[in-house]
Design a protein around this motif. Structure first.
Motif, PDB file in Angstrom:
ATOM      1  N   SER A   1      78.647  78.630   7.971  1.00 37.85           N
ATOM      2  CA  SER A   1      77.695  76.986   7.650  1.00 37.85           C
ATOM      3  C   SER A   1      77.758  77.125   6.152  1.00 37.85           C
ATOM      4  O   SER A   1      78.483  75.982   5.128  1.00 37.85           O
ATOM      5  CB  SER A   1      76.595  77.285   8.499  1.00 37.85           C
ATOM      6  N   ILE A   2      77.779  77.965   5.323  1.00 36.79           N
ATOM      7  CA  ILE A   2      77.877  78.539   3.894  1.00 36.79           C
ATOM      8  C   ILE A   2      78.891  77.786   3.438  1.00 36.79           C
ATOM      9  O   ILE A   2      79.225  77.285   2.236  1.00 36.79           O
ATOM     10  CB  ILE A   2      76.521  79.354   2.931  1.00 36.79           C
ATOM     11  N   PHE A   3      80.024  78.892   4.053  1.00 38.28           N
ATOM     12  CA  PHE A   3      81.262  78.288   3.727  1.00 38.28           C
ATOM     13  C   PHE A   3      81.663  77.176   3.610  1.00 38.28           C
ATOM     14  O   PHE A   3      82.358  76.483   2.739  1.00 38.28           O
ATOM     15  CB  PHE A   3      82.019  79.418   4.354  1.00 38.28           C
ATOM     16  N   GLN A   4      81.245  76.129   4.865  1.00 36.83           N
ATOM     17  CA  GLN A   4      81.229  74.661   4.972  1.00 36.83           C
ATOM     18  C   GLN A   4      80.784  74.036   3.922  1.00 36.83           C
ATOM     19  O   GLN A   4      81.506  73.477   3.383  1.00 36.83           O
ATOM     20  CB  GLN A   4      80.995  74.566   6.705  1.00 36.83           C
ATOM     21  N   THR A   5      80.064  74.348   3.646  1.00 35.03           N
ATOM     22  CA  THR A   5      79.447  73.770   2.852  1.00 35.03           C
ATOM     23  C   THR A   5      79.673  73.679   0.845  1.00 35.03           C
ATOM     24  O   THR A   5      79.262  72.965   0.518  1.00 35.03           O
ATOM     25  CB  THR A   5      77.108  73.939   2.213  1.00 35.03           C
ATOM     26  N   VAL A   6      80.038  75.283   1.081  1.00 40.35           N
ATOM     27  CA  VAL A   6      80.742  74.743  -0.655  1.00 40.35           C
ATOM     28  C   VAL A   6      81.804  74.487  -0.388  1.00 40.35           C
ATOM     29  O   VAL A   6      82.442  74.191  -1.793  1.00 40.35           O
ATOM     30  CB  VAL A   6      80.707  76.838  -0.631  1.00 40.35           C
ATOM     31  N   THR A   7      82.553  74.721   0.470  1.00 37.75           N
ATOM     32  CA  THR A   7      83.983  74.038   0.706  1.00 37.75           C
ATOM     33  C   THR A   7      84.566  72.522   0.715  1.00 37.75           C
ATOM     34  O   THR A   7      85.541  72.222   0.543  1.00 37.75           O
ATOM     35  CB  THR A   7      84.956  74.938   1.025  1.00 37.75           C
ATOM     36  N   SER A   8      83.415  72.254   1.460  1.00 34.36           N
ATOM     37  CA  SER A   8      82.954  71.260   2.103  1.00 34.36           C
ATOM     38  C   SER A   8      84.046  70.284   3.082  1.00 34.36           C
ATOM     39  O   SER A   8      84.912  69.149   3.572  1.00 34.36           O
ATOM     40  CB  SER A   8      83.748  69.891   1.036  1.00 34.36           C
ATOM     41  N   ILE A   9      84.799  71.243   3.582  1.00 36.09           N
ATOM     42  CA  ILE A   9      85.087  71.263   5.568  1.00 36.09           C
ATOM     43  C   ILE A   9      83.904  71.398   5.987  1.00 36.09           C
ATOM     44  O   ILE A   9      83.579  71.417   5.995  1.00 36.09           O
ATOM     45  CB  ILE A   9      86.134  73.074   4.777  1.00 36.09           C
ATOM     46  N   GLN A  10      84.175  69.631   6.733  1.00 29.76           N
ATOM     47  CA  GLN A  10      83.534  69.980   7.869  1.00 29.76           C
ATOM     48  C   GLN A  10      83.855  70.149  10.089  1.00 29.76           C
ATOM     49  O   GLN A  10      84.200  69.351   9.848  1.00 29.76           O
ATOM     50  CB  GLN A  10      82.661  68.344   7.749  1.00 29.76           C
ATOM     51  N   GLU A  11      84.886  71.117   9.534  1.00 27.44           N
ATOM     52  CA  GLU A  11      85.766  70.991  10.473  1.00 27.44           C
ATOM     53  C   GLU A  11      84.685  71.869  12.037  1.00 27.44           C
ATOM     54  O   GLU A  11      84.146  72.566  11.678  1.00 27.44           O
ATOM     55  CB  GLU A  11      87.057  71.961  10.953  1.00 27.44           C
ATOM     56  N   GLN A  12      84.440  71.333  12.927  1.00 30.63           N
ATOM     57  CA  GLN A  12      83.956  71.273  13.952  1.00 30.63           C
ATOM     58  C   GLN A  12      83.919  73.208  14.613  1.00 30.63           C
ATOM     59  O   GLN A  12      82.819  73.732  14.610  1.00 30.63           O
ATOM     60  CB  GLN A  12      82.897  70.751  14.963  1.00 30.63           C
ATOM     61  N   THR A  13      84.918  73.318  14.901  1.00 29.57           N
ATOM     62  CA  THR A  13      85.593  74.098  15.379  1.00 29.57           C
ATOM     63  C   THR A  13      86.016  75.253  14.464  1.00 29.57           C
ATOM     64  O   THR A  13      86.280  76.358  15.221  1.00 29.57           O
ATOM     65  CB  THR A  13      86.997  74.069  16.024  1.00 29.57           C
ATOM     66  N   LEU A  14      85.681  75.549  13.194  1.00 26.01           N
ATOM     67  CA  LEU A  14      85.585  76.146  12.610  1.00 26.01           C
ATOM     68  C   LEU A  14      84.897  77.607  13.002  1.00 26.01           C
ATOM     69  O   LEU A  14      85.076  79.114  13.152  1.00 26.01           O
ATOM     70  CB  LEU A  14      85.373  75.932  10.705  1.00 26.01           C
ATOM     71  N   THR A  15      83.947  77.692  13.594  1.00 28.21           N
ATOM     72  CA  THR A  15      82.543  77.937  13.529  1.00 28.21           C
ATOM     73  C   THR A  15      82.608  79.163  14.903  1.00 28.21           C
ATOM     74  O   THR A  15      82.532  80.313  15.032  1.00 28.21           O
ATOM     75  CB  THR A  15      81.266  77.555  13.649  1.00 28.21           C
ATOM     76  N   PHE A  16      83.355  78.724  15.933  1.00 30.64           N
ATOM     77  CA  PHE A  16      83.434  79.315  16.995  1.00 30.64           C
ATOM     78  C   PHE A  16      84.901  81.110  17.167  1.00 30.64           C
ATOM     79  O   PHE A  16      84.309  80.789  17.884  1.00 30.64           O
ATOM     80  CB  PHE A  16      84.055  78.427  18.076  1.00 30.64           C
ATOM     81  N   VAL A  17      85.477  80.258  16.851  1.00 33.17           N
ATOM     82  CA  VAL A  17      86.810  81.423  16.283  1.00 33.17           C
ATOM     83  C   VAL A  17      86.008  83.063  16.053  1.00 33.17           C
ATOM     84  O   VAL A  17      86.215  83.819  16.413  1.00 33.17           O
ATOM     85  CB  VAL A  17      87.441  81.317  15.979  1.00 33.17           C
ATOM     86  N   PRO A  18      85.122  82.815  14.950  1.00 31.74           N
ATOM     87  CA  PRO A  18      84.937  83.503  13.928  1.00 31.74           C
ATOM     88  C   PRO A  18      83.687  84.196  14.414  1.00 31.74           C
ATOM     89  O   PRO A  18      82.975  85.414  15.140  1.00 31.74           O
ATOM     90  CB  PRO A  18      83.960  84.016  12.193  1.00 31.74           C
ATOM     91  N   LYS A  19      82.553  83.560  15.483  1.00 31.13           N
ATOM     92  CA  LYS A  19      81.622  83.986  16.176  1.00 31.13           C
ATOM     93  C   LYS A  19      82.725  84.824  17.512  1.00 31.13           C
ATOM     94  O   LYS A  19      81.943  85.721  17.517  1.00 31.13           O
ATOM     95  CB  LYS A  19      80.966  82.712  16.550  1.00 31.13           C
ATOM     96  N   ILE A  20      82.856  83.360  17.682  1.00 32.72           N
ATOM     97  CA  ILE A  20      83.806  85.115  19.491  1.00 32.72           C
ATOM     98  C   ILE A  20      84.505  86.246  18.539  1.00 32.72           C
ATOM     99  O   ILE A  20      84.508  87.072  19.809  1.00 32.72           O
ATOM    100  CB  ILE A  20      85.123  84.186  19.744  1.00 32.72           C
ATOM    101  N   VAL A  21      85.313  85.986  17.208  1.00 35.01           N
ATOM    102  CA  VAL A  21      85.887  87.131  17.373  1.00 35.01           C
ATOM    103  C   VAL A  21      84.850  88.419  17.062  1.00 35.01           C
ATOM    104  O   VAL A  21      84.660  89.685  17.340  1.00 35.01           O
ATOM    105  CB  VAL A  21      86.622  87.479  16.423  1.00 35.01           C
ATOM    106  N   CYS A  22      83.642  88.421  15.752  1.00 39.77           N
ATOM    107  CA  CYS A  22      82.812  89.359  15.732  1.00 39.77           C
ATOM    108  C   CYS A  22      81.856  89.237  17.181  1.00 39.77           C
ATOM    109  O   CYS A  22      81.160  90.526  17.125  1.00 39.77           O
ATOM    110  CB  CYS A  22      81.806  88.168  14.672  1.00 39.77           C
ATOM    111  N   ILE A  23      81.565  88.675  17.795  1.00 41.35           N
ATOM    112  CA  ILE A  23      80.844  88.733  19.303  1.00 41.35           C
ATOM    113  C   ILE A  23      81.592  90.247  20.303  1.00 41.35           C
ATOM    114  O   ILE A  23      81.524  90.667  20.525  1.00 41.35           O
ATOM    115  CB  ILE A  23      80.486  87.799  20.062  1.00 41.35           C
TER     116      ILE A  23
END
Length: 90
Positions: free
Chosen positions: A36-58
């Protein structure tokens, strides 16, 4: 079986659930916050961006903590089933 025994078993089970799920939830929270911080800083508002890193880290967290999680659950169930005769009255 007394009310105190049922309350104690329930309390232990709920504490075990919280203890076992905490590492996965904390990893998910931290990754979500970082994305979320990365999206705010880069102004990328892609909703699917959060799922892949979360799945990998989980998945990585499950690999790292899975043995401890399973041992905790098995230990609780062993104690619970080992004292099963105390819970059954004739």
């Amino acid at each position: 079986m007394t009310v105190e025994a049922v309350t104690d078993i329930t309390r232990q089970a709920l504490f075990l659930i919280i203890k076992v799920s905490a590492p996965i939830l904390l990893v998910s929270l931290c990754v979500g916050l970082a994305v979320s911080i990365f999206q705010t800083v880069t102004s990328i508002q892609e909703q699917t961006l959060t799922f892949v890193p979360k799945i990998v880290c989980i998945f990585v967290a499950l690999v790292l903590f899975g043995n401890w999680m399973m041992n905790s659950i098995v230990e609780y169930m062993t104690v619970l089933w080992g004292s099963f005769s105390q819970y059954v009255h004739r």
